[in-house]
Scaffold this active site. Structure first.
Site, PDB file in Angstrom:
ATOM      1  N   ASN A   7       0.875  -1.175   0.000  1.00 36.86           N
ATOM      2  CA  ASN A   7       0.000   0.000   0.000  1.00 36.86           C
ATOM      3  C   ASN A   7       0.911   1.223   0.000  1.00 36.86           C
ATOM      4  OD1 ASN A   7      -1.861   1.997   0.378  1.00 36.86           O
ATOM      5  ND2 ASN A   7      -2.822   1.069   2.174  1.00 36.86           N
ATOM      6  N   ARG A  88      -2.553  -2.119  -3.562  1.00 35.11           N
ATOM      7  CA  ARG A  88      -3.846  -1.475  -3.320  1.00 35.11           C
ATOM      8  C   ARG A  88      -3.918  -0.185  -4.144  1.00 35.11           C
ATOM      9  NH1 ARG A  88      -5.562   2.451   1.252  1.00 35.11           N
ATOM     10  NH2 ARG A  88      -7.792   2.503   0.888  1.00 35.11           N
ATOM     11  N   ARG A 236     -13.117  14.163   7.888  1.00 38.49           N
ATOM     12  CA  ARG A 236     -13.911  14.546   6.709  1.00 38.49           C
ATOM     13  C   ARG A 236     -15.361  14.819   7.103  1.00 38.49           C
ATOM     14  NH1 ARG A 236     -12.284   9.233   3.540  1.00 38.49           N
ATOM     15  NH2 ARG A 236     -10.159   9.226   4.322  1.00 38.49           N
ATOM     16  N   GLU A 379      -8.070  -6.187   4.816  1.00 40.06           N
ATOM     17  CA  GLU A 379      -7.941  -5.775   3.418  1.00 40.06           C
ATOM     18  C   GLU A 379      -6.715  -6.403   2.768  1.00 40.06           C
ATOM     19  OE1 GLU A 379      -8.780  -1.738   4.963  1.00 40.06           O
ATOM     20  OE2 GLU A 379      -9.509  -1.348   2.948  1.00 40.06           O
TER      21      GLU A 379
END
Ligand code: AMP
Length: 392
Positions: A7, A88, A236, A379
């Protein structure tokens, strides 16, 4: 037999060497603060490990150091046991509905998608290019965060904006965290022994998203063109009236970069409380901080709003599953969310909810109208398995 999962971020590279069949994590590590004055590299292999402090000028130097650590500390990557490298990638746009073997044309697509994933794709691309150059004899596979959501029906993926503009600029809801939603919903099917399920998966980490999955296919998700839409997150906004942008531009004189930073990095829990980490917000709330108490309510309210919407879209609901940092570990959040659904007969066992465990588990009572579960996401394992299945 193993897969190296990478990643690559703008200033970091995280990696795990995984056995895709057993799920065993053979080795792992990370390179941090690439391009900054002080860098840090950490490699772990069983009991053995190494940490290096010092500047890492760029991703090439970072990857080269990681590869030499594999040879020095182990396990060797040159003995043929590594079958694939899984990368990823956050944004695959409309072009990828599954993993893809990297070649120059796939690289070019990822590059072309940089405007749609400006925070992530450029950094992934650097990692892919460096890894392909340094490990040319192993197949490289990209696994997209958006792929699972390519099954979204048009009515869920389409924004009501001028068609010509939308088409020209590829404005559409692509979703994110898809690898996690796919992995977790698949595990729920295994655990409940059923494929015919209407599921809601709540991926509640620093980034947070919710998906609706019917019989294994995603039909809705809360993230949109970018991972900004949807739930309240660590930093966010999640859903907000887009007119706030016009209003702040006109009345506060903020430019587009300032607004981007405000919405992506200075909002959510951070904007409401000063803290982006859920544990820190819980501590503030326990001390009586009113902003934190309100933020936690806003946070749970938004999740429940999505659960209601998605249950309606699916015409019913069989399972709600919590995953990721807060979803897996924050029993108070789960109790709050499920408590708000009591009117629909959704019930969890308080002891099972409070128990600390790293295992997937069912929390709902036998008479609950909906199964409620916690399934730790993985993941990296999902990427390793997808990469392996492609090269096989
Ligand atoms: P992730 O992005 O999946 O790593 O999740 C990070 C988020 O999970 C952060 O907001 C953490 O505060 C939160 N988290 C991790 N452990 C706990 C815990 N025991 N209780 C509450 N939140 C937690």
């Amino acid at each position: 037999m193993s897969v190296l999962v990478i990643n690559s971020g703008s200033s970091s590279i995280k990696y795990k060497l995984i056995n895709p069949s057993s799920g065993e994590e053979v080795a792992s590590g990370l390179v941090e603060r690439i391009g900054e004055e002080t860098g840090h590299i950490k490699h772990e292999y069983g009991e053995k490990g190494r940490e290096i402090d010092g500047p890492v000028p760029d991703h090439t130097v970072g990857m080269e150091t990681v590869l030499s650590l594999f040879e020095e500390i182990g396990p060797s990557l040159t003995d043929g046991s590594i079958k694939a490298i899984g990368h990823r990638v956050v944004q695959g746009g409309k072009y990828f509905d599954g993993p893809a073997l990297v070649d120059d044309s796939v690289e070019a697509r990822i590059e072309q998608l940089c405007p749609l994933g400006p925070l992530h794709n450029p950094a992934h691309l650097i990692g892919i290019r460096v890894a392909r150059r340094l490990l040319p004899n192993v197949p490289h596979v990209v696994v997209f965060d958006t792929a699972f959501f390519q099954s979204l029906p048009d009515e869920a993926a389409t924004y009501a904006i001028d068609r010509e503009i939308a088409e020209k600029h590829e404005i559409r809801r692509y979703g994110a965290h898809g690898t996690s939603h796919q992995y977790v919903s698949g595990r729920v099917s295994e655990i409940l022994g059923r494929d015919d399920l209407r599921q809601i998966v709540l991926h509640i980490g620093n980034g947070a998203s919710v998906s609706a999955v019917v019989n294994g296919s995603a039909v809705e998700t809360s993230m949109g063109l970018t991972p900004l839409e949807g739930l309240v997150m660590g930093t966010r906004t999640g859903d907000i009236d887009p007119a706030v942008v016009f209003h702040l531009a006109r009345t506060a004189g903020m430019d587009i970069d300032e607004l981007d930073t405000l919405f992506n990095r200075g909002s959510g829990l951070k904007g409401l409380t000063g803290q982006n980490d859920m544990r820190a917000v819980r501590t503030l709330a326990a001390e009586g901080d009113e902003n934190a108490i309100e933020a936690l309510a806003v946070y749970a309210h938004r999740i429940v709003k999505y659960i209601g919407a998605y249950a309606a879209i699916m015409g019913g609901l069989d399972a709600i599953t919590f995953t990721a940092g807060a979803g897996e570990n924050d029993a108070d959040l789960r109790a709050d969310v499920i408590g708000r659904l009591a009117g629909f007969g959704v019930k969890i066992n308080a002891d099972l909810n409070a128990a600390r465990s790293k295992e997937p588990r069912i929390l709902s009572t036998p008479d609950s109208t909906v199964a409620v579960l916690v399934v730790p996401t993985n993941e990296e394992l999902a990427i390793a398995r997808q990469a392996m299945s492609l090269v096989e």
